[in-house]
Write an enzyme that holds these catalytic residues in place. Structure first.
Site, PDB file in Angstrom:
ATOM      1  CG  ASN A  20     -17.656  47.501 -25.267  1.00 34.79           C
ATOM      2  OD1 ASN A  20     -18.704  48.288 -24.765  1.00 34.79           O
ATOM      3  ND2 ASN A  20     -16.791  47.124 -24.395  1.00 34.79           N
ATOM      4  CD  GLU A  41     -19.858  53.487 -19.318  1.00 30.92           C
ATOM      5  OE1 GLU A  41     -19.169  52.677 -19.915  1.00 30.92           O
ATOM      6  OE2 GLU A  41     -20.299  54.485 -20.215  1.00 30.92           O
ATOM      7  CD  GLU A  76     -16.969  48.352 -20.497  1.00 32.19           C
ATOM      8  OE1 GLU A  76     -16.979  48.608 -21.626  1.00 32.19           O
ATOM      9  OE2 GLU A  76     -17.004  49.002 -19.599  1.00 32.19           O
ATOM     10  CG  ASP A 102     -21.397  51.472 -23.216  1.00 33.65           C
ATOM     11  OD1 ASP A 102     -21.219  52.035 -22.098  1.00 33.65           O
ATOM     12  OD2 ASP A 102     -20.251  50.912 -23.718  1.00 33.65           O
ATOM     13  CD  GLU A 125     -20.822  47.390 -21.433  1.00 31.39           C
ATOM     14  OE1 GLU A 125     -20.074  48.317 -22.012  1.00 31.39           O
ATOM     15  OE2 GLU A 125     -20.834  47.172 -20.092  1.00 31.39           O
TER      16      GLU A 125
END
Length: 601
Positions: free
Chosen positions: A429, A548, A371, A491, A461
């Site tokens: 993101n 996560e 990420e 997410d 995401e």
């Protein structure tokens, strides 16, 4: 609690009847003369003649105003017969005259009515006498004065009413009847240095993303109830003003400094929150209160009001609901302004970095992707949290520019990773505004083409909150990204209010379980049950699952046992610059992955 009493002091009061009579020369002598007149006159016949004389005016007025109000007014006009200058008749006339103003009154009606009254009475006086005595001459003058009095009295009342209407329109918020922002300017009085401080407490009702399900009637009901509830908390000398659709200000003169403004703010907050609970809408909104004092924080209404708003904004940034202004707030504001200036300069100079945090497959330990996380350091070396950066970008309308910078940087990193023999994908993101940008899919395609990167290597995401604001537009952009070959991840799953609804409709390929559920899994059976259920649900929908916040070895073992597909967190690796990530990936592949235990049973 005041409503109009905060405004009406600025409206001229109607003249007293006694003073008005005296101004027209109507006193004790005139009262005695009228008493003698009525005793000697045939008042019934005189009323009949006056009624006939007023009839044309009454008919004309009935065509423009309501018939009932016209009839009442002209019927009361006849009571001038027998009037001995007592205040009751003029008061009734004024009330009925003001009622007529609600309709369309013929021009000059008050003067025309008075003229008919005077003419009728004077004609009657002249018709009954061969010659006029001195008393008769006085009565004719008195009747004329009554006419002038009547015109002045009615027109004066209408003028006051018009002034009140104008001022109420200017100073009163029509939906609630509370004083408005303009009234706050009038009510405000700066405290002198030797007087107790006065305070402004600015209350805001802030709707959450879930409020999209509410209609305007629901919101108006909430606003009404919150306003009423806040008003009940005000002291006798306080003034509650509504300064926006979802904002109120309590002006509390002489409240003093120290803990009192804080206590008043807490009382307002509790009252507003209770009102939202009473109408069943508390889950859709939050309230916050900011306060400021005079003379400490300003000497004008604008200065104090803006200081109160800044205090409220500071409270929200800190995750609080109440804050009172003070010197430290201004220092923070100066620091924030400097940070914002540096942010704009950094965006102009592409001074942001992307760090990569690995994502590993729990089945075999392979690292297929990472990420990309935004990083920015100010000139003094202070690291600015990513959420602060995003908030500033949204505040200045620069979110699109920031997102495109991130995408360009991520695609360049993918090219560099490929050249270094690290064939992984990167996830970036997207914010809520990005999902309402119809040009975003084309921009991403151009960036990938520039660096010759396959769409499957760039995943996107999305948080639940980013997708609530504009359903149709959001879903269209997401579908286009998915059709272009990008992986789409939901997410922070579980932190929004409509996760299951979105899972059913969202064209996603993967789901990321929020760290708040993973963190205490080893100690909390409830969190373990939640994570296990999410894994099963997602896999049943054909989605891969990434956990996560994996920070302990126990997390890895539990997630593997639950069948979770992948993990990300400090136990595996912290976010790192590109060079550091490449070195980590090579080391992980040659050492850690080779020793990764296979999944059993």
């Amino acid at each position: 609690m005041n409503r109009l009493n905060a405004i009406l002091p600025f409206v001229p009061a109607p003249t007293e009847i006694v003073a008005e009579l005296a101004a027209h020369g109507l006193g004790e002598f005139e009262q005695s003369a009228l008493r003698a007149l009525w005793r000697s006159a045939d008042t019934a016949a005189l009323r009949e003649r006056l009624c006939v004389a007023l009839a044309p005016l009454a008919d004309e007025a009935s065509m423009r105003a309501g018939h009932a109000s016209v009839a009442s007014f002209f019927s009361t006009c006849l009571d001038v017969i027998g009037w001995e200058l007592d205040p009751a008749w003029p008061e009734r006339m004024r009330s009925l005259w003001l009622a007529l103003q609600l309709g369309v009154v013929p021009v000059g009606l008050a003067a025309r009515v008075a003229s008919v009254v005077v003419a009728t009475l004077q004609a009657d006086l002249a018709a009954q006498r061969v010659s006029l005595s001195s008393l008769d001459a006085s009565l004719i003058q008195i009747v004329s004065r009554i006419g002038f009095f009547l015109v002045g009295w009615l027109d004066g009342a209408a003028s006051v009413t018009e002034a009140q209407a104008r001022l109420l329109a200017e100073y009163v918020e029509p939906g609630s009847g509370l004083p408005n922002r303009a009234a706050l300017e009038q009510i405000f009085l700066p405290a002198e240095a030797d007087e107790p401080s006065s305070a402004m407490l600015a209350v805001a009702l802030m709707w959450g993303g879930s409020a999209i399900v509410l209609n305007s009637a629901d919101r108006d009901l909430a606003r009404t109830e919150v306003g009423r509830s806040l008003a009940k908390r005000a002291r006798a000398g306080d003034s509650l003003c509504r300064v926006g659709d979802d904002e109120w200000v309590l002006w509390a003169p002489g409240i003093g400094a120290g803990v009192r403004p804080q206590l008043a703010a807490a009382a307002l907050l509790e009252s507003g929150e209770q009102a939202m609970r009473n109408v069943g809408l508390a889950v859709h909104a939050t309230l916050a209160v900011g306060g400021a004092l005079t003379p400490e924080d300003g000497s004008t209404a604008d200065e104090v009001f803006n200081a109160a708003r800044r205090a409220r904004a500071a409270a929200l940034r800190e995750g609080r609901t109440i804050r009172i202004a003070g010197p430290e707030l201004e220092m923070e504001r100066a620091e924030r302004v400097q940070t914002e200036r540096e942010f704009i300069e950094a965006l102009r100079n592409n001074a942001f970095e992307l760090h990569l945090q690995p994502v590993i497959q729990l089945s075999d330990g392979e690292c297929p992707g990472a990420e990309a996380l935004l990083r920015w350091q100010r000139a003094d070396g202070t690291a600015v949290p990513p959420l602060t950066v995003v908030a500033m970008a949204e505040q200045f309308g620069l979110m699109q520019q920031l997102t495109r910078l991130v995408i360009q940087r991520a695609t360049a990193m993918l090219s560099e990773l490929g050249e270094q023999g690290v064939p992984i994908g990167i996830a970036v993101n997207l914010a809520g505004g990005d999902l309402r940008d119809p040009e975003l899919p084309e921009f991403i395609a151009q960036a990938l083409a520039t660096w010759h990167i396959a769409p499957s290597r760039l995943a996107l995401e999305l948080t639940e909150g980013s997708m609530i604001a504009d359903d149709a537009q959001t879903m269209s952009v997401i579908a286009r990204l998915r059709d272009a070959g990008h992986g789409v991840a939901l997410d922070d799953f579980g932190t929004g209010y409509s996760s299951l609804a979105w899972l059913r409709r969202l064209p996603a390929t993967r789901l990321k379980i929020d760290r708040m559920f993973v963190h205490k899994m080893p100690e909390t059976a409830q969190d373990r049950a939640i994570v296990r259920s999410v894994v099963q649900l997602a896999q049943g929908l054909g989605l891969s699952v990434i956990a996560e916040g994996v920070e302990r070895e126990e997390h890895v073992h539990m997630l593997r046992a639950m069948g979770c597909d992948a993990a990300q967190g400090f136990h595996i690796a912290r976010p790192m610059p590109l060079d550091g990530f490449i070195a980590w990936w090579r080391r992980w592949n040659s050492e850690t992955q080779a020793a990764w235990p296979p999944v059993t049973g």
